[in-house]
Design an enzyme around this catalytic site. Sequence first.
Site, PDB file in Angstrom:
ATOM      1  N   TRP A  66      -1.490   9.111   5.560  1.00  0.00           N
ATOM      2  CA  TRP A  66      -0.318   8.443   6.147  1.00  0.00           C
ATOM      3  C   TRP A  66       0.681   9.559   6.368  1.00  0.00           C
ATOM      4  O   TRP A  66       1.214  10.119   5.416  1.00  0.00           O
ATOM      5  CB  TRP A  66       0.202   7.415   5.164  1.00  0.00           C
ATOM      6  N   CYS A  72      -1.288   7.101   1.604  1.00  0.00           N
ATOM      7  CA  CYS A  72      -2.540   7.863   1.527  1.00  0.00           C
ATOM      8  C   CYS A  72      -3.482   7.319   0.444  1.00  0.00           C
ATOM      9  O   CYS A  72      -3.025   6.749  -0.538  1.00  0.00           O
ATOM     10  CB  CYS A  72      -2.248   9.308   1.184  1.00  0.00           C
ATOM     11  N   LYS A 121       9.354 -11.202   6.023  1.00  0.00           N
ATOM     12  CA  LYS A 121       7.959 -11.531   6.322  1.00  0.00           C
ATOM     13  C   LYS A 121       7.753 -11.621   7.830  1.00  0.00           C
ATOM     14  O   LYS A 121       6.798 -11.096   8.371  1.00  0.00           O
ATOM     15  CB  LYS A 121       7.538 -12.868   5.703  1.00  0.00           C
ATOM     16  N   GLU A 177      13.768 -12.857   2.317  1.00  0.00           N
ATOM     17  CA  GLU A 177      12.314 -12.652   2.275  1.00  0.00           C
ATOM     18  C   GLU A 177      11.637 -13.292   3.497  1.00  0.00           C
ATOM     19  O   GLU A 177      10.701 -12.716   4.065  1.00  0.00           O
ATOM     20  CB  GLU A 177      11.750 -13.225   0.955  1.00  0.00           C
ATOM     21  N   ASN A 203      -2.682  13.198  -2.124  1.00  0.00           N
ATOM     22  CA  ASN A 203      -1.641  12.168  -1.953  1.00  0.00           C
ATOM     23  C   ASN A 203      -0.356  12.720  -2.548  1.00  0.00           C
ATOM     24  O   ASN A 203      -0.401  13.334  -3.614  1.00  0.00           O
ATOM     25  CB  ASN A 203      -1.992  10.902  -2.743  1.00  0.00           C
ATOM     26  N   GLY A 204       0.770  12.469  -1.893  1.00  0.00           N
ATOM     27  CA  GLY A 204       2.045  12.935  -2.440  1.00  0.00           C
ATOM     28  C   GLY A 204       2.691  13.959  -1.527  1.00  0.00           C
ATOM     29  O   GLY A 204       2.274  14.138  -0.375  1.00  0.00           O
ATOM     30  N   GLU A 224       7.984  -8.122   9.485  1.00  0.00           N
ATOM     31  CA  GLU A 224       6.871  -7.243   9.109  1.00  0.00           C
ATOM     32  C   GLU A 224       5.598  -7.540   9.885  1.00  0.00           C
ATOM     33  O   GLU A 224       4.937  -6.625  10.363  1.00  0.00           O
ATOM     34  CB  GLU A 224       6.503  -7.478   7.637  1.00  0.00           C
TER      35      GLU A 224
END
Length: 608
Positions: free
Chosen positions: A74, A2, A485, A481, A100-101, A488
Amino acid sequence: MCGIVCYVGNKDVKPILLEGLKRLEYRGYDSAGLAIQDGEEIKWHRAVGKIVELESKVNGLEMKGTVGIAHTRWATHGEPSEDNAHPQRDRDENVFVIHNGIIENYHVLKRKLEREGPRFRSETDTEVLAHLIALNFDGSLSDAVRKTMSQVEGTFGLGVIHRQTPGEIVVARRGSPLIIGVSDNGHFVASDVAAMVRYTNKVVHLEENEVATVTADDFSISTAQAKHIERSTETVEWRAEDAELNGFPHFMLKEIYEQPMTIRNAIRGRLEPGEGVPKLGGIMPVWDKLKECRHITLVACGTSYYAASVGKYIFEKLTEIAVEVGLASEFRYRKLNFPPNTFIVAISQSGETADTLAAIREAKRKGASLIGIINVVGSSISRETDAGIYNHAGPEIGVASTKNFTSQLTTLTLLALLLGRHQNLSLTEGVQAIRALEALPGLIEKVLAQANHIEAIAEKYYKYGNWLFLGRKYNYPIALEGALKLKEVSYIHAEGYAAGEMKHGPIALINPEMPTVAIIPQDEMHEKMFSNIHEIKSRKGPVIAIATEGDDKVREVVDEMIELPPVLDFLNPVLAVVACQLLAYYCANFLNRDIDKPRNLAKSVTVE
Ligand code: F6R
């Protein structure tokens, strides 16, 4: 995740809010909304999907006013929908809240509120805040917010306006960052400096449990107990053009190409070649303790965790310190037993990752000393650690972390080198490492120069649905990684493995339909990796090798080869990962993915 942007000043607020929301898009969101104080009225709109949806709703509408709040959501509580988007409002539409939160006790509060009157219009935890603030309002919005803070549990960054207090925005923070921006034309409040950097680089960070009342001419910060706080402004390094594409089709590609520059920034002013010792002013506050330390735990999430995992090998190479690596999301729940004088090094691009923040708080409670390796200056982790090193990679807009990763590897190397030189690492080795760090940007350029070749490899393989990434020692985390990548940004299934684990399971997957990316620089693991490649080739698996230039032995057996210039073994990961980043980028591009904002992902994960 958010995002919040608010403005109160002498300018028309609608375009400022829309522009600010667009600057926050990179953080990931599924709906957006805004509320504007227009004379006696508050006008508000929300939309599911991209900011352009909201923009097309409000464009052409009469929404005059110079005070407003806006949000990208979000979804956590309730699906992405207009009803669940923010701002949320109370029954009488006096109070408008963006948040947010997560409010953890919202179920209890909601049941109680429903018994007393207000009907809920959304499934969100945020709506509880709107009703509570309305009920607590007695003429002062900041008092109502403070009272509400005492009733809720959980995390929040809040922006609130009230119909009866025109000209002011009240904001509050617990566990979710908020920054006040100060300009000649009024004040901004945002969860991320990106939202306001076009207008100002003078900022004031709100601390935990603080409330601020912001007007066009002034802002006033106080604690949850209403004690006034004086805080002066800081200047942030960000420039508006950092958040522009500058001719690149995607931020991810731009940021991959920025790596020679960002590594230069990470080492600038920090190298003393003559003495083979780096200079790290940021850790001086803890230096006396740190130089005696024999136990370090590196904690982080995601890509930052893989940087930590490479860091462990680098520390073991350069120092005598026992190093552990912990996933922050697990670390925070462990029963921690530290030896005396243990240091926790938290590694985070954003400095706001909820799990990493919780991990350091727990470690601090258990008596550990804290160092942060952080990119975002003034972020929560950077403020809560005892000392730290900034990466100076500049804003990373692409959701998939690239340039920050190589800067993390660089700063971790600097820290290990400093400690190693204080221990048994010789002057010659120190000087050699520093020379190698200085040469790194030029070597990255050599990898980038192969972009067309890597694009051609991607074109050949992007339709394969399952990939394997293998590496050993320093490059084992790079295999992880590289796989991360690829999955994602392209949504291709990829697994990263320590190549030595091949025979313990993954080899069962090998067939002509499964490409393997084998990271095989000329180092002490070369022969072992070479055997792994043979095992794959004898099962007809295609192999894309990331190998040292001129390695004809590898070239002869593999299907494709990306070349890395020679470098000290512990710096190979910096070069190998650039090749992996380009491969992932081009595969995603051939698949037409939303590269900078992959589905379901957020740039900064500020909830658990
Ligand atoms: C992957 C990625 C994430 C982050 C992780 C930690 O490309 O970006 O895995 O690395 O969410 O974020 P920071 O470093 O901000 O703590």
